[in-house]
Motif scaffolding. Structure first.
Motif, PDB file in Angstrom:
ATOM      1  N   ASP A  57       0.815  -1.217   0.000  1.00 23.34           N
ATOM      2  CA  ASP A  57       0.000   0.000   0.000  1.00 23.34           C
ATOM      3  C   ASP A  57       0.849   1.268   0.000  1.00 23.34           C
ATOM      4  OD1 ASP A  57       1.008  -0.249   2.568  1.00 23.34           O
ATOM      5  OD2 ASP A  57      -0.822   0.474   3.546  1.00 23.34           O
ATOM      6  N   TYR A  58       2.164   1.116  -0.238  1.00 25.37           N
ATOM      7  CA  TYR A  58       3.053   2.284  -0.228  1.00 25.37           C
ATOM      8  C   TYR A  58       4.191   2.028  -1.219  1.00 25.37           C
ATOM      9  CZ  TYR A  58       5.196   6.466   1.723  1.00 25.37           C
ATOM     10  OH  TYR A  58       5.712   7.752   1.882  1.00 25.37           O
ATOM     11  N   PRO A  59       4.024   2.446  -2.469  1.00 22.33           N
ATOM     12  CA  PRO A  59       4.967   2.070  -3.532  1.00 22.33           C
ATOM     13  C   PRO A  59       6.217   2.935  -3.635  1.00 22.33           C
ATOM     14  CG  PRO A  59       3.169   3.354  -4.447  1.00 22.33           C
ATOM     15  CD  PRO A  59       2.853   3.176  -2.984  1.00 22.33           C
ATOM     16  N   TRP A  60       6.377   3.932  -2.770  1.00 21.92           N
ATOM     17  CA  TRP A  60       7.466   4.902  -2.949  1.00 21.92           C
ATOM     18  C   TRP A  60       8.722   4.580  -2.146  1.00 21.92           C
ATOM     19  CZ3 TRP A  60       2.529   6.999  -1.402  1.00 21.92           C
ATOM     20  CH2 TRP A  60       1.713   7.297  -2.494  1.00 21.92           C
ATOM     21  N   GLY A  61       8.711   3.487  -1.409  1.00 20.17           N
ATOM     22  CA  GLY A  61       9.882   3.121  -0.622  1.00 20.17           C
ATOM     23  C   GLY A  61      10.913   2.358  -1.438  1.00 20.17           C
ATOM     24  N   GLN A  62      12.058   2.092  -0.797  1.00 20.69           N
ATOM     25  CA  GLN A  62      13.081   1.261  -1.415  1.00 20.69           C
ATOM     26  C   GLN A  62      12.609  -0.196  -1.458  1.00 20.69           C
ATOM     27  OE1 GLN A  62      16.169   1.768  -2.709  1.00 20.69           O
ATOM     28  NE2 GLN A  62      16.030   3.989  -2.544  1.00 20.69           N
ATOM     29  N   PRO A  63      12.978  -0.945  -2.491  1.00 23.95           N
ATOM     30  CA  PRO A  63      12.627  -2.371  -2.515  1.00 23.95           C
ATOM     31  C   PRO A  63      13.181  -3.091  -1.281  1.00 23.95           C
ATOM     32  CG  PRO A  63      13.420  -1.658  -4.666  1.00 23.95           C
ATOM     33  CD  PRO A  63      13.666  -0.517  -3.724  1.00 23.95           C
ATOM     34  N   VAL A  64      12.368  -3.918  -0.669  1.00 24.22           N
ATOM     35  CA  VAL A  64      12.788  -4.633   0.529  1.00 24.22           C
ATOM     36  C   VAL A  64      14.030  -5.469   0.247  1.00 24.22           C
ATOM     37  CG1 VAL A  64      12.112  -6.447   2.148  1.00 24.22           C
ATOM     38  CG2 VAL A  64      10.494  -4.641   1.557  1.00 24.22           C
ATOM     39  N   ALA A  65      14.111  -6.080  -0.922  1.00 26.07           N
ATOM     40  CA  ALA A  65      15.256  -6.923  -1.261  1.00 26.07           C
ATOM     41  C   ALA A  65      16.552  -6.126  -1.273  1.00 26.07           C
ATOM     42  CB  ALA A  65      15.033  -7.593  -2.612  1.00 26.07           C
ATOM     43  N   VAL A  66      16.502  -4.873  -1.689  1.00 28.38           N
ATOM     44  CA  VAL A  66      17.699  -4.029  -1.721  1.00 28.38           C
ATOM     45  C   VAL A  66      18.206  -3.764  -0.308  1.00 28.38           C
ATOM     46  CG1 VAL A  66      18.554  -1.716  -2.282  1.00 28.38           C
ATOM     47  CG2 VAL A  66      17.140  -2.966  -3.934  1.00 28.38           C
ATOM     48  N   VAL A  67      17.304  -3.445   0.602  1.00 29.48           N
ATOM     49  CA  VAL A  67      17.698  -3.158   1.984  1.00 29.48           C
ATOM     50  C   VAL A  67      18.218  -4.427   2.655  1.00 29.48           C
ATOM     51  CG1 VAL A  67      16.984  -2.130   4.166  1.00 29.48           C
ATOM     52  CG2 VAL A  67      15.926  -1.357   2.031  1.00 29.48           C
ATOM     53  N   ARG A  68      17.580  -5.556   2.392  1.00 28.04           N
ATOM     54  CA  ARG A  68      18.045  -6.816   2.977  1.00 28.04           C
ATOM     55  C   ARG A  68      19.426  -7.199   2.445  1.00 28.04           C
ATOM     56  NH1 ARG A  68      12.299 -10.174   2.803  1.00 28.04           N
ATOM     57  NH2 ARG A  68      11.475  -9.342   4.769  1.00 28.04           N
ATOM     58  N   ALA A  69      19.673  -6.909   1.167  1.00 29.54           N
ATOM     59  CA  ALA A  69      20.993  -7.203   0.596  1.00 29.54           C
ATOM     60  C   ALA A  69      22.072  -6.353   1.262  1.00 29.54           C
ATOM     61  CB  ALA A  69      20.973  -6.976  -0.910  1.00 29.54           C
ATOM     62  N   MET A  70      21.765  -5.093   1.523  1.00 30.40           N
ATOM     63  CA  MET A  70      22.701  -4.240   2.254  1.00 30.40           C
ATOM     64  C   MET A  70      22.983  -4.821   3.634  1.00 30.40           C
ATOM     65  SD  MET A  70      21.429  -0.348   1.452  1.00 30.40           S
ATOM     66  CE  MET A  70      22.585   0.338   2.651  1.00 30.40           C
ATOM     67  N   ARG A  71      21.933  -5.290   4.277  1.00 26.74           N
ATOM     68  CA  ARG A  71      22.078  -5.845   5.625  1.00 26.74           C
ATOM     69  C   ARG A  71      23.008  -7.053   5.616  1.00 26.74           C
ATOM     70  NH1 ARG A  71      20.199  -9.255   9.470  1.00 26.74           N
ATOM     71  NH2 ARG A  71      19.418  -8.369  11.448  1.00 26.74           N
ATOM     72  N   GLN A  72      22.851  -7.928   4.632  1.00 33.79           N
ATOM     73  CA  GLN A  72      23.714  -9.101   4.530  1.00 33.79           C
ATOM     74  C   GLN A  72      25.155  -8.708   4.227  1.00 33.79           C
ATOM     75  OE1 GLN A  72      21.559 -11.516   1.581  1.00 33.79           O
ATOM     76  NE2 GLN A  72      21.265 -13.048   3.174  1.00 33.79           N
ATOM     77  N   ALA A  73      25.336  -7.719   3.350  1.00 31.28           N
ATOM     78  CA  ALA A  73      26.677  -7.312   2.945  1.00 31.28           C
ATOM     79  C   ALA A  73      27.453  -6.656   4.084  1.00 31.28           C
ATOM     80  CB  ALA A  73      26.586  -6.361   1.757  1.00 31.28           C
ATOM     81  N   LEU A  74      26.750  -6.081   5.045  1.00 27.27           N
ATOM     82  CA  LEU A  74      27.432  -5.424   6.162  1.00 27.27           C
ATOM     83  C   LEU A  74      28.349  -6.390   6.906  1.00 27.27           C
ATOM     84  CD1 LEU A  74      24.648  -3.172   7.747  1.00 27.27           C
ATOM     85  CD2 LEU A  74      26.782  -2.386   6.712  1.00 27.27           C
ATOM     86  N   ALA A  75      27.925  -7.623   7.041  1.00 24.99           N
ATOM     87  CA  ALA A  75      28.708  -8.606   7.802  1.00 24.99           C
ATOM     88  C   ALA A  75      30.020  -8.934   7.105  1.00 24.99           C
ATOM     89  CB  ALA A  75      27.889  -9.877   8.008  1.00 24.99           C
ATOM     90  N   LYS A  76      30.064  -8.755   5.781  1.00 19.21           N
ATOM     91  CA  LYS A  76      31.263  -9.102   5.019  1.00 19.21           C
ATOM     92  C   LYS A  76      32.197  -7.904   4.820  1.00 19.21           C
ATOM     93  CE  LYS A  76      28.715 -12.635   2.432  1.00 19.21           C
ATOM     94  NZ  LYS A  76      28.248 -13.084   1.094  1.00 19.21           N
ATOM     95  N   ASN A  77      31.613  -6.746   4.537  1.00 21.40           N
ATOM     96  CA  ASN A  77      32.461  -5.593   4.198  1.00 21.40           C
ATOM     97  C   ASN A  77      31.669  -4.310   4.423  1.00 21.40           C
ATOM     98  OD1 ASN A  77      34.219  -3.718   3.148  1.00 21.40           O
ATOM     99  ND2 ASN A  77      34.756  -4.951   1.349  1.00 21.40           N
ATOM    100  N   SER A  78      31.554  -3.900   5.677  1.00 26.83           N
ATOM    101  CA  SER A  78      30.760  -2.697   5.967  1.00 26.83           C
ATOM    102  C   SER A  78      31.341  -1.432   5.334  1.00 26.83           C
ATOM    103  CB  SER A  78      30.587  -2.529   7.487  1.00 26.83           C
ATOM    104  OG  SER A  78      31.830  -2.421   8.139  1.00 26.83           O
ATOM    105  N   PRO A  79      32.683  -1.236   5.265  1.00 31.39           N
ATOM    106  CA  PRO A  79      33.184  -0.034   4.587  1.00 31.39           C
ATOM    107  C   PRO A  79      32.747   0.052   3.126  1.00 31.39           C
ATOM    108  CG  PRO A  79      34.910  -1.001   5.935  1.00 31.39           C
ATOM    109  CD  PRO A  79      33.783  -1.985   5.907  1.00 31.39           C
ATOM    110  N   GLN A  80      32.707  -1.087   2.441  1.00 29.79           N
ATOM    111  CA  GLN A  80      32.275  -1.084   1.052  1.00 29.79           C
ATOM    112  C   GLN A  80      30.798  -0.722   0.940  1.00 29.79           C
ATOM    113  OE1 GLN A  80      34.075  -1.308  -1.650  1.00 29.79           O
ATOM    114  NE2 GLN A  80      32.318  -1.159  -3.040  1.00 29.79           N
TER     115      GLN A  80
END
Length: 234
Positions: A96-119
């Protein structure tokens, strides 16, 4: 005398407001706290230590979301002014709110933090710039260069994934000023228009060609809006 209080967004620190501290600090107190945790409870406690009727509060991105939630919890008199910069009432897209970031994009960032947060932070800094703001690339990287605990970064993304502040908007102080970059790739300009329509008496300033860091890339225009807010608050 009005006190300016700035709250930063995800991945940054209070240092991100150094241009504004330099611009206004010779005339009034300027506070730029660094959030130790991404929790509205912490921010609400911080606000309880201020004389809000003498404060102009400025919240950017996740800091602005937390600021709205914290203000909705307070029974004290409202602040002298409220400025929201690149703030999303709902950051992650919903049916009901199409203007946000895709959930998959935010989750991918979350996963990547554990490997290389500076990147992750470096890539996020790049995304914060509009296509015409490449000249600010080094300043954008510097804005996110302060090391932060990976757990704290993850907690911030969790808030962005889960947060839905739409029910709180009618409860917030009237007359908020919304500053939104028209070329923001992090928070869609439609989010700023939603805030204008649903916050009581809100005013929207759309900055042409600005991305998610207008206080850096269009500092003169941004500071001019703050100046107008201060004049109205005095």
């Amino acid at each position: 005398m009005t006190t300016l209080v700035f709250f930063h967004g995800w991945g940054a620190s209070g240092r991100v407001w150094e241009p504004q501290a330099a611009a206004f600090g010779d005339r009034m107190p300027v506070m730029t706290p660094t959030a130790p945790v991404w929790e509205a409870g912490w921010l609400a406690e911080y606000l309880r230590g201020l004389d809000l009727q003498e404060c102009l509060l400025v919240g950017w991105s996740l800091g602005g979301m937390l600021l709205m939630e914290a203000l909705s919890r307070l029974t004290a008199p409202p602040p002298n002014g409220l400025v929201l910069v690149g703030v999303a009432p709902v950051f992650a897209r919903r049916p009901d709110y199409p203007w946000g970031q895709p959930v998959a994009v935010v989750r991918a960032m979350r996963q990547a933090l554990a490997k290389n947060s500076p990147q992750v932070l470096a890539e996020f800094a790049q995304q914060c710039l509009a296509p015409d703001e490449a000249a600010f690339a080094s300043q954008a990287r510097e804005a996110f260069a302060v090391p932060a605990a990976a757990g704290n970064l993850t907690a911030g993304l969790d808030y962005l994934l889960q947060g839905d502040l739409r029910p709180l908007l009618p409860l917030l102080p009237a007359g908020a000023v919304v500053i939104q970059g028209q070329a923001d790739r992090i928070v869609d300009p439609a989010q700023g228009r939603f805030l204008q329509e649903h916050l009581p008496g809100a005013r929207l300033h759309l900055l042409p060609a600005a991305g998610h860091l207008p206080f850096l890339t269009q500092a003169a225009a941004f500071n001019g809006i703050l100046e107008t807010c201060l004049n109205m608050a005095s």
